[in-house]
Write a protein that holds these residues in place. Structure first.
Motif, PDB file in Angstrom:
ATOM      1  N   UNK A 288      41.123 145.169 -10.834  1.00 27.81           N
ATOM      2  CA  UNK A 288      41.413 145.357 -12.375  1.00 27.81           C
ATOM      3  C   UNK A 288      40.446 144.818 -13.195  1.00 27.81           C
ATOM      4  N   UNK A 289      39.657 143.730 -12.848  1.00 26.96           N
ATOM      5  CA  UNK A 289      38.702 143.050 -13.797  1.00 26.96           C
ATOM      6  C   UNK A 289      37.551 142.522 -12.905  1.00 26.96           C
ATOM      7  N   UNK A 290      36.394 143.108 -13.339  1.00 27.00           N
ATOM      8  CA  UNK A 290      35.250 142.679 -12.743  1.00 27.00           C
ATOM      9  C   UNK A 290      34.117 141.919 -13.701  1.00 27.00           C
ATOM     10  N   UNK A 291      34.144 140.568 -13.595  1.00 30.06           N
ATOM     11  CA  UNK A 291      33.613 139.775 -14.843  1.00 30.06           C
ATOM     12  C   UNK A 291      32.069 139.562 -14.051  1.00 30.06           C
ATOM     13  N   UNK A 292      31.280 139.951 -15.080  1.00 28.22           N
ATOM     14  CA  UNK A 292      29.945 139.889 -14.776  1.00 28.22           C
ATOM     15  C   UNK A 292      29.237 138.720 -15.913  1.00 28.22           C
ATOM     16  N   UNK A 293      28.308 138.153 -15.028  1.00 27.10           N
ATOM     17  CA  UNK A 293      27.597 136.870 -15.666  1.00 27.10           C
ATOM     18  C   UNK A 293      25.967 136.613 -15.348  1.00 27.10           C
TER      19      UNK A 293
END
Length: 442
Positions: A362-367
């Motif tokens: 549900x959450x793809x955190x890109x950095x």
């Protein structure tokens, strides 16, 4: 070994190129052997050394290589030209080590899984009573283990692409796990990178052994060793992983997955490689099973690091390519958030994006730079990306952890699997994993 080294350096002008852990190890042994004409150290950055030894540093620290007879190159140093273009002879401590001990050395390489496979093989052989010693890219320079080598000691060595790049000798037993797109900032092309990995077997002799992933088998006539293919999907492979069962000839072994601390099918494939080598070395299933169950995985390799507020946290900081992030999502149950991104070295992320497009995380955190590129590529080329609201870009790992703690629900997992290098942001992937753990539990 010291006699061989002494013969190599006698009366010569010696340059140690690179003064990290291996360079310092090389310096100690050269000074111990003695008999050289002169000795100089060169590194891009100045470091503390013997005040009596000249030290070259700065932008042009490799301009004078041909002023020396013999250059000991450390892994990771990128030569401006091919070694054959220099008048000096370029070698390395690993090349000299293999010239002396290669006929009894087990060498392991691959883009992913080489540290796990190396330490697992060493652990199982040692627990089964074999006389083994660990060295190589695992953080133990080969010159540092010389006192541990008796007449029947077997070195188990991890090889990086940099250690293999220019060698002219291969280990008696070689393991080539896989080759994925990696280190393009160093090699410039996948073909050059793959060629460095092939050195693990290119100089083997008849009677040597090669255990090789079925997708990276040597071309016709390129390897003189006995070759054994390993696969989890090809029925004609010599070593086959079918679910959790390994088959190697008449040998069958069921991996006790519920009793291991190693998550994921990719780790089970590493176990298959190790099982095959151990079978060839005479271990029976009982010895193998007992030792396998007591193995503790290395840090930062898809490792559960604890729970906070009902969320399970996993550190897979060693992940530097898309495939490892894919494997992490396949291996960890109920992933609520994954943290992806780091230094951008230009590798292809199409497979990872394709996988994320339909995966239910549900959450793809890109950095960082890689995360920004992945986000831009999705927006430009993947209009059918499922639930794009799942994508969240942040600048730093600290911001990513803050978002993950806010968004990941109790009962779910948060996984750091960056699919990118740490350099330029952190000292190495170990520091990145440590920072992640500290941010989670601070």
């Amino acid at each position: 070994m010291l006699n061989r080294l002494k013969e190599q350096i006698r009366g010569k002008k010696i340059l140690i190129l690179g003064f990290g852990r291996e360079g310092r190890s090389t310096l100690r042994r050269i000074q111990e052997a003695g008999g050289y004409g002169s000795l100089t150290i060169a590194d891009q950055r100045t470091a503390e050394a013997d005040p009596g030894i000249p030290f070259l540093s700065g932008e042009h620290y490799m301009d004078m290589l041909d002023d020396y007879d013999l250059v000991f190159k450390s892994p990771g140093i990128v030569l401006p030209k091919d070694p054959s273009a220099y008048r000096c002879h370029v070698t390395s401590q690993m090349e000299l080590f293999l010239e002396e001990y290669g006929e009894r050395t087990i060498g392991i390489t691959g883009t992913k899984g080489k540290s796990t496979t190396t330490t697992l093989l060493y652990h199982i052989l040692k627990e089964a009573g074999r006389n083994v010693v660990l060295a190589g890219n695992i953080g133990i320079p080969a010159f540092d283990i010389l006192e541990q080598l008796g007449p029947d000691t077997i070195p188990v060595c991890e090889f990086s692409c940099h250690q293999l790049e220019y060698i002219h000798v291969s280990p008696h037993i070689a393991v080539l796990l896989n080759i994925h797109e990696e280190h393009l900032d160093h090699y410039g092309s996948f073909e050059r990178y793959a060629a460095s990995k092939y050195q693990i077997y290119l100089h083997q002799k008849p009677g040597d052994l090669l255990f090789c992933g079925a997708d990276v088998l040597p071309g016709e006539g390129l390897c003189r060793a006995d070759v054994y293919s390993v696969s989890d999907c090809k029925a004609d492979a010599d070593i086959r992983l079918d679910g959790t069962q390994i088959a190697f000839g008449r040998n069958l072994y069921r991996i006790p997955v519920d009793d291991l601390h190693m998550l994921g099918h990719h780790n089970h494939l590493d176990v298959a490689f190790v099982y095959a080598v151990c079978c060839m070395m005479g271990l029976d299933n009982e010895e193998f099973d007992r030792s396998l169950r007591s193995y503790e995985p290395l840090p930062h390799r898809l490792r559960f690091i604890g729970e906070r507020d009902g969320v399970r946290y996993y550190d897979d900081s060693i992940s530097t390519i898309g495939d490892t992030a894919i494997q992490a999502l396949k291996s960890v149950p109920s992933v609520g958030s994954i943290l992806i991104g780091g230094m951008d070295r230009g590798i292809d992320y199409d497979d990872l994006i394709e996988f994320l497009r339909s995966h239910p995380v549900p959450h793809i955190i890109l950095m960082y730079a890689t995360g920004r590129r992945i986000l831009d590529e999705i927006r430009e080329h993947y209009p059918d990306f499922s639930h794009p609201e799942r994508l969240l870009y942040v600048n730093t790992l600290e911001e990513a952890v803050t978002q993950a703690r806010a968004l990941t629900r109790p009962g779910e997992a948060c996984v750091l699997s960056p699919a990118a290098a740490s350099y330029g942001i952190f000292k190495n992937f170990e520091e990145r994993g440590d920072v992640f753990r500290d941010l989670v539990f601070s």
